[in-house]
Design a protein around this motif. Structure first.
Motif, PDB file in Angstrom:
ATOM      1  N   SER B  40       0.933  -1.087  -0.079  1.00 57.95           N
ATOM      2  CA  SER B  40      -0.117  -0.051  -0.149  1.00 57.95           C
ATOM      3  C   SER B  40       0.853   1.266  -0.007  1.00 57.95           C
ATOM      4  N   GLY B  43       2.547   3.417  -4.947  1.00 65.54           N
ATOM      5  CA  GLY B  43       2.431   3.956  -6.089  1.00 65.54           C
ATOM      6  C   GLY B  43       1.633   3.503  -7.327  1.00 65.54           C
ATOM      7  N   GLU B 167      -7.808  -2.365  -8.599  1.00 67.79           N
ATOM      8  CA  GLU B 167      -8.439  -3.454  -7.489  1.00 67.79           C
ATOM      9  C   GLU B 167      -9.624  -3.708  -7.960  1.00 67.79           C
ATOM     10  N   HIS B 199      -3.421  -5.878  -4.811  1.00 64.18           N
ATOM     11  CA  HIS B 199      -2.440  -6.472  -3.832  1.00 64.18           C
ATOM     12  C   HIS B 199      -2.650  -7.962  -3.505  1.00 64.18           C
TER      13      HIS B 199
END
Ligand SMILES: Nc1ncnc2c1ncn2[C@@H]1O[C@H](COP(=O)(O)OP(=O)(O)OP(=O)(O)O)[C@@H](O)[C@H]1O
Ligand SMILES: [Mg+2]
Lengths: 409, 233
Positions: B40, B43, B167, B199
């Motif tokens: 997190s 960038g 995301e 992520h």
């Protein structure tokens, strides 16, 4: 940009955001409704006020000769002052800056006869300006003119009730009436809001009267009007100067209170006029206040609306909306809403005034009205500001970077 | 398709400057499906936003489909976005008062496609994401997975060269996530270029290439064997 497709998009947002549409429209409608109603009622108040107090012209002065109460320059006390034609001329010559018009008055009473009908009336020798000072309204024919005065014509202008008394249902125009043994031709019939007495009068040229009465140049009273733009203070100054001038001319002691009398209508009109002015001021103030409140209201709502739509604007920009298309979208929407709401407010306001009509006459509100020009101007102002109120935040919103608008809180 | 050279980006935060991207060199060919990973604040979103012309770069160069992206004013950026790019966001970003169909049709509105054609195309893409029966529903009547599919249909509707997804599965449970990934894989199979910021390791492995970002630089860039999402569904 103004294609039907565009409008469809706008109608959709308007339709699907009813609360927002209602709020901004309601502000405009209410603002205009209040503005028009208040202004109309204020005008009604002024109307009844004027009706009470404004029968004669308000910028008028009456000058009466009197008797001296002091000895002066070898003259005895109790001397009668007599105005003559040269007083008129001298006033005209010395006060051109103040003077609007001047007329003498010679009051007489006499028997007036037409055929077999006769009656007693007061008749007055005047000059043409007297029509203005008395607000005499011509019903038919004409008033006396300068030529009549110059040529000493035997013309008479008679009151409505004189005609009614003497001529019954016939027209007096062109007929001859005998006033104290002299025949006058009736050239006009007038009415006057001053009441029955004033409509039982006859006006003749003052020069004619003087000629018939042994060719004198005596006059009873002088009526004059000062220029309205002098205002109250100017009128007072004029009154002071004029009194001084006449006292000097007729050799009356400067502090003799009874040689000449100058009665200034402004003296008792001043309070009334001030009240009327204050009324106008209050109405204007309230009107402007309402408009400003409306403008502020619509601005706040637009700021709120656009804040609420920031995210939507971000999405639209990410999907390819240009800043221009964002601005036109918001503007078209707000102009459309304010236009419709403005019309509703305009007609609602005028409708309310119509409904009130003369129902409030007991509360001194007579014939409330708003002139359409003012109403439309107010509507346009609100619509314009509604659009402007939309434009400023819309422009800012269109400049927001889409990521900023899209960022999750 | 995408060529980025020596890209720097920093944000001013009052008096101090936050240097977020510190010299990114990055190329994507047509038909690739690239995952951008990193912790997190590394960038990822910043890079994606610059690629998506939602944000501006400080220095460096960026070429999209042979067109150098320079001197971007808002109007020009809007035109490029509309023509080249489709966006898929974590929080869907559907317009809440528009139906699924109207949401999908919106990018076509900005392409000035006539209404009838717009609706036909929108329905076609809704069918493609399996939501033809939900066309007249408002976003509030849809589940998270359905909302994201509407968003994907909307991103496809303008027929962009590149799909950018930040995301896309971040707000979804794992089953729904895999369904969405399966859809994205199918779109990629048809030749569309995709950039997916995530992520989550398993989501990244469903792409064909993984780029690792750390502290504003690319520390790893490798091709991987794509795991088909259909295996999980
Ligand atoms: N508009 C902005 N102004 C100032 N700082 C910003 C802005 N956008 C991002 N940042 C900062 O830049 C850094 C990188 O942000 P970015 O959103 O690219 O991270 P990320 O890798 O997407 O993280 P995450 O996984 O949390 O989404 C963060 O420290 C963030 O606070
Ligand atoms: Mg991010």
């Amino acid at each position: 940009m103004f294609s039907s497709d565009n409008w469809q998009e706008i109608f959709q947002t308007i339709k699907k955001n009813k609360l927002r549409t209602f709020l901004s429209g309601f502000t405009i409608t209410l603002g205009l409704l209040i503005f028009i109603t208040l202004l109309g009622l204020g005008n009604g108040l002024k109307n009844s006020f004027n009706q009470f107090f404004m029968d004669d012209a308000t910028n008028t002065m009456f000058i009466f000769p009197g008797r001296t109460s002091m000895p002066y320059k070898g003259y005895n006390v109790n001397r009668t002052i007599q105005f003559k034609n040269d007083d008129l001329a001298d006033i005209q010559k010395n006060f051109p800056f103040y003077l609007e018009y001047i007329t003498p008055r010679i009051f007489r009473n006499g028997t007036v006869t037409f055929n077999n009908e006769s009656n007693s009336y007061s008749y007055v020798g005047v000059s043409p300006a007297h029509q203005v000072s008395e607000k005499t309204i011509m019903m038919k024919g004409r008033y006396l003119n300068d030529l009549d005065v110059k040529e000493k014509t035997k013309y008479a202008v008679i009151g409505r009730l004189v005609e009614k008394d003497l001529f019954k249902d016939k027209s007096a125009l062109g007929e001859h009436v005998i006033i104290n043994n002299t025949a006058y031709k009736v050239i006009g019939v007038f009415q006057d809001e001053g009441g029955d007495n004033e409509e039982r009068r006859i006006y003749v040229p003052y020069t004619t009267l003087q000629l018939i009465e042994k060719n004198t140049d005596d006059i009873n009273q002088i009526v004059l009007a000062y220029k309205p733009e002098l205002g109250y203070a100017g009128a007072m100054l004029f009154e002071e100067k004029l009194t001084k001038f006449l006292k000097e001319k007729h050799e009356i002691a400067p502090d003799d209170q009874s040689g000449v009398f100058v009665r200034n209508i402004a003296d008792n009109m001043n309070d009334n006029q001030q009240l009327s002015g204050v009324l106008t001021l209050i109405v204007t103030f309230v009107g402007i206040g309402t408009l400003i409140a409306g403008v502020i209201g619509i601005s706040n709502i637009m700021v709120f609306v656009i804040k609420e739509r920031t995210k939507e604007i971000g999405v639209r920009k990410a999907l390819g909306a240009t800043p221009f298309s964002i601005i036109t979208m918001i503007l078209q929407e707000s102009i459309f809403i304010t236009l419709i709401a403005g019309y509703i407010g305009l007609f609602l306001g005028i409708f309310v005034l119509k409904m009130i009509g003369d129902k409030l006459e007991d509360y001194f509100i007579l014939n409330p009205y708003i002139d359409l020009g003012t109403a439309i101007t107010a509507t346009i102002i609100l619509i314009l500001f509604g659009a402007l109120a939309g434009y400023v935040p819309a422009k800012r919103a269109a400049r927001i970077q889409p990521i900023v608008a899209l960022r999750d809180e | 398709m995408i060529a980025i050279k020596d890209l720097h980006k920093s944000y001013k935060m009052g008096s101090n400057v936050l240097h977020v991207l510190k010299g990114i060199n990055f190329n994507v060919e047509e038909g690739e499906m690239v995952a951008i990973m990193g912790s997190s604040g590394s960038g990822k979103s910043t890079l994606l936003n610059i690629v998506g012309m939602l944000d501006l770069l400080d220095t460096g160069s960026y070429t999209l489909d042979g067109v150098p992206i320079v001197n971007l004013n808002e109007t020009k950026a809007a035109k490029y976005r509309n023509k080249f790019l489709g966006f898929i966001f974590q929080s869907f970003n559907l317009i809440n008062y528009k139906t699924a169909l109207e949401n999908v049709a919106l990018p076509l509105y900005y392409q000035r496609v006539p209404k009838k054609e717009r609706d036909e195309k929108a329905l076609q893409y809704l069918t493609k994401v399996g939501l033809a029966n939900w066309a007249t529903h408002l976003p509030s009547e849809l589940s998270g997975g359905q909302k994201q599919r509407v968003a994907i249909a909307r991103a496809l509707a303008a027929q962009p060269k590149v799909l950018l997804a930040d995301e896309p599965t971040g707000a979804l449970d794992s089953t729904t996530s895999y369904e969405v990934m399966q859809l994205l894989q199918e779109i990629n199979d048809e030749g569309k270029t995709l950039l997916v910021v995530t992520h989550e390791e398993d989501i990244a492995k469903m792409c064909k290439r993984i780029v690792q970002l750390k502290d504003g630089v690319i520390i790893e860039d490798k091709k991987v064997n794509q795991i088909r999402a259909s295996e999980y569904v």
